[in-house]
Design a protein around this motif. Sequence first.
Motif, PDB file in Angstrom:
ATOM      1  N   ARG A 141       0.829  -1.208   0.000  1.00  0.00           N
ATOM      2  CA  ARG A 141       0.000   0.000   0.000  1.00  0.00           C
ATOM      3  C   ARG A 141       0.864   1.258   0.000  1.00  0.00           C
ATOM      4  O   ARG A 141       0.494   2.271  -0.598  1.00  0.00           O
ATOM      5  CB  ARG A 141      -0.981  -0.045   1.171  1.00  0.00           C
ATOM      6  N   ASP A 142       2.021   1.193   0.649  1.00  0.00           N
ATOM      7  CA  ASP A 142       2.991   2.301   0.518  1.00  0.00           C
ATOM      8  C   ASP A 142       3.374   2.484  -0.943  1.00  0.00           C
ATOM      9  O   ASP A 142       3.405   3.601  -1.464  1.00  0.00           O
ATOM     10  CB  ASP A 142       4.264   1.997   1.322  1.00  0.00           C
ATOM     11  N   ALA A 143       3.705   1.357  -1.600  1.00  0.00           N
ATOM     12  CA  ALA A 143       4.159   1.418  -2.990  1.00  0.00           C
ATOM     13  C   ALA A 143       3.090   2.027  -3.888  1.00  0.00           C
ATOM     14  O   ALA A 143       3.399   2.806  -4.805  1.00  0.00           O
ATOM     15  CB  ALA A 143       4.536   0.016  -3.474  1.00  0.00           C
ATOM     16  N   GLU A 144       1.841   1.710  -3.636  1.00  0.00           N
ATOM     17  CA  GLU A 144       0.768   2.256  -4.461  1.00  0.00           C
ATOM     18  C   GLU A 144       0.629   3.767  -4.290  1.00  0.00           C
ATOM     19  O   GLU A 144       0.414   4.501  -5.263  1.00  0.00           O
ATOM     20  CB  GLU A 144      -0.547   1.558  -4.150  1.00  0.00           C
ATOM     21  N   LEU A 145       0.753   4.253  -3.067  1.00  0.00           N
ATOM     22  CA  LEU A 145       0.713   5.705  -2.865  1.00  0.00           C
ATOM     23  C   LEU A 145       1.872   6.380  -3.583  1.00  0.00           C
ATOM     24  O   LEU A 145       1.708   7.426  -4.221  1.00  0.00           O
ATOM     25  CB  LEU A 145       0.760   6.026  -1.369  1.00  0.00           C
ATOM     26  N   ILE A 146       3.044   5.770  -3.482  1.00  0.00           N
ATOM     27  CA  ILE A 146       4.237   6.336  -4.131  1.00  0.00           C
ATOM     28  C   ILE A 146       4.085   6.295  -5.647  1.00  0.00           C
ATOM     29  O   ILE A 146       4.434   7.253  -6.349  1.00  0.00           O
ATOM     30  CB  ILE A 146       5.486   5.559  -3.666  1.00  0.00           C
ATOM     31  N   ARG A 147       3.562   5.180  -6.168  1.00  0.00           N
ATOM     32  CA  ARG A 147       3.385   5.065  -7.623  1.00  0.00           C
ATOM     33  C   ARG A 147       2.474   6.163  -8.158  1.00  0.00           C
ATOM     34  O   ARG A 147       2.784   6.800  -9.177  1.00  0.00           O
ATOM     35  CB  ARG A 147       2.791   3.687  -7.970  1.00  0.00           C
ATOM     36  N   ARG A 148       1.379   6.389  -7.480  1.00  0.00           N
ATOM     37  CA  ARG A 148       0.448   7.408  -7.969  1.00  0.00           C
ATOM     38  C   ARG A 148       1.059   8.798  -7.924  1.00  0.00           C
ATOM     39  O   ARG A 148       0.800   9.635  -8.800  1.00  0.00           O
ATOM     40  CB  ARG A 148      -0.846   7.355  -7.151  1.00  0.00           C
ATOM     41  N   GLU A 149       1.903   9.043  -6.921  1.00  0.00           N
ATOM     42  CA  GLU A 149       2.526  10.353  -6.801  1.00  0.00           C
ATOM     43  C   GLU A 149       3.697  10.524  -7.762  1.00  0.00           C
ATOM     44  O   GLU A 149       3.881  11.593  -8.346  1.00  0.00           O
ATOM     45  CB  GLU A 149       3.016  10.563  -5.364  1.00  0.00           C
ATOM     46  N   LEU A 150       4.459   9.467  -7.971  1.00  0.00           N
ATOM     47  CA  LEU A 150       5.714   9.590  -8.708  1.00  0.00           C
ATOM     48  C   LEU A 150       5.568   9.215 -10.181  1.00  0.00           C
ATOM     49  O   LEU A 150       6.087   9.919 -11.063  1.00  0.00           O
ATOM     50  CB  LEU A 150       6.761   8.685  -8.060  1.00  0.00           C
ATOM     51  N   ALA A 151       4.870   8.116 -10.451  1.00  0.00           N
ATOM     52  CA  ALA A 151       4.798   7.606 -11.816  1.00  0.00           C
ATOM     53  C   ALA A 151       3.500   7.979 -12.515  1.00  0.00           C
ATOM     54  O   ALA A 151       3.489   8.282 -13.715  1.00  0.00           O
ATOM     55  CB  ALA A 151       4.977   6.088 -11.813  1.00  0.00           C
ATOM     56  N   GLY A 152       2.388   7.898 -11.788  1.00  0.00           N
ATOM     57  CA  GLY A 152       1.105   8.252 -12.381  1.00  0.00           C
ATOM     58  C   GLY A 152       0.548   7.227 -13.338  1.00  0.00           C
ATOM     59  O   GLY A 152      -0.484   7.461 -13.976  1.00  0.00           O
ATOM     60  N   GLU A 153       1.214   6.105 -13.474  1.00  0.00           N
ATOM     61  CA  GLU A 153       0.762   5.038 -14.367  1.00  0.00           C
ATOM     62  C   GLU A 153       1.305   3.724 -13.830  1.00  0.00           C
ATOM     63  O   GLU A 153       2.193   3.713 -12.966  1.00  0.00           O
ATOM     64  CB  GLU A 153       1.269   5.275 -15.792  1.00  0.00           C
ATOM     65  N   PRO A 154       0.778   2.582 -14.286  1.00  0.00           N
ATOM     66  CA  PRO A 154       1.301   1.298 -13.799  1.00  0.00           C
ATOM     67  C   PRO A 154       2.806   1.174 -14.041  1.00  0.00           C
ATOM     68  O   PRO A 154       3.326   1.651 -15.044  1.00  0.00           O
ATOM     69  CB  PRO A 154       0.510   0.265 -14.614  1.00  0.00           C
TER      70      PRO A 154
END
Length: 422
Positions: free
Chosen positions: A117-130
Motif C-alpha cells: 500500500r505504501d508502494a501504491e501511494l508512491i506510484r500514484r505520486e511519482l509515476a502516475g501510471e502502472p
Amino acid sequence: MPGVTLTDHLFSVPLDHDRPDGEHIEIYAREVVAIGRERERLPWLLFLQGGPGMRSPRPVGRDSWLDRALDDYRVLLLDQRGTGRSSPVTRQTLPARGEPAAQADYLSHFRADSIVRDAELIRRELAGEPWSVLGQSFGGMCTVTYLSFAPEGLREAMITGGLPGLRVTADEVYRATYPRVHRKNTAYYRRYPQDAALVRRIAAHLIERPEPLPDGSLLTVEAFQSLGMMLGTSDGADVLHYLLEDTWAGAELSDSFLARAAAFLSYAQLPLNPLMHELTYAQRGTGATNWAAQRVRGEFPQFDARTALAGDDPVLFTGEMTYPCHFDQPCLAPLRGPAEVLFAREDWPDLYDPQRLAANDVPVAAAVYLDDMYVDATYSLQTAETIGGLRLWATNEYEHDGLRVSSGRVLDHLLRLLHGQI
C-alpha cells in the motif's frame, strides 16, 4: 556516480492505511537512472528488496543487476517501511511507542500488505501510471501480495527466489526448511571435510564456556550454529570455511574469529528481521506462529549439538530461522517483549488472494532456484501453477542470491521471458 544519476525521494504515508487521517511515517526511496537519460520518459521499475527488514541496495554505479535494468528502466530502490531511512525500527526508536503491546501493535503494520500500500501511494505520486516491479526473496513475496490486492498498479512483475506458499503455515515452512539446511550442511562438509572436527571442537568449547563477543552478547553453541545462515548463498560455504580458518589461539577462541563471527551474527543493521521473519507466514486461520522455528527444531534432533557430540555425527549449522537466543544480543534485547506479543497473536489478515491470483492478467515471470535453502522450491512451484499467466524459470544454476551475483543474467532471462523472446 559513474554511469548513474541518483535522486532522493521522501514520502509521507499512513502508519495504518485503513486510517489515512491517523499517524504518518516517512518512506525513503532512491531513483536511479542512466547518465544521459534523465529527461527521457522511461518506464519505472520498482525494486523490492529481500528480508524482511533489509534496506534497499546502495548502488555504487551500474553494478550487479542494476546495470541490466538501467538499459530499459528508471529504477526506484525502496527502503521498505522500518528499514534504512524509512522511519527505522530499532532498539532506540521502538521503546518510545510505549509498552510491549503498543510496540507490537505498531509493528503489526510492517508486513507485506502495508509495504504494497505504501508502494501504491508512491506510484500514484511519482509515476502516475502502472509500473514494473522486481521482487527478490521477501520482495518477491511482497510482489505476490501486490498481484493479490493492487494488480491495477502493475505493468509487469518479476520475482526471483520469492514465490511463497499461499496458505502454508510457519510450522510447515520450517518442517520443510530443516531438511534443506541439513542437505546444505552435508554439501559443506563434503567440500571441506577437515572442518567437521574443527566445528565439533568449537561446539564442545562453547557448550562448556560460551564466549563474550565484542557487542557484549555471548557466543553460545546455538548462536555459533546460526552461522549456517550463509550456506544458502553462492559463496557461503567458502566464506564460512575461511571464517573458521584461524579460530584458535592456543586453547582459546581467537579475537579475530570472535570479531568476525560477531559481524556475521549481529542484527544491529537489520533489527526488524527477527521481529518480522516468521510473521511472513502468518495469515487468517494459521494461528499464532509462537516461535515456530524454535519449536519445530525439536522435531529434528540432529540439529542438537550436544546430541551430535555424544556420538560421531557432525555438528550441523542452522539457517534462516529466528530463535529466542537471538534476542540476547544488546541490539535486540529491548525488543523481546513486543516479539513475544507478536508471535502469540492469532488474528492476522491474509497476505495473498488465491482467487485473484488465479485470474491474474498482469504479465509475470519468476525464477525458482531448485536448490534454494531459504525458500522451499516445492511450495514455489505449486504457487507458480496457481498464478494466471506466470512464466516460470526453474533452475539449479544459481543459489538464492542469483539476482545479485549473475551480473544481470537472471534479470535479462526474466525480461526475455516476459517479452516472449524465450
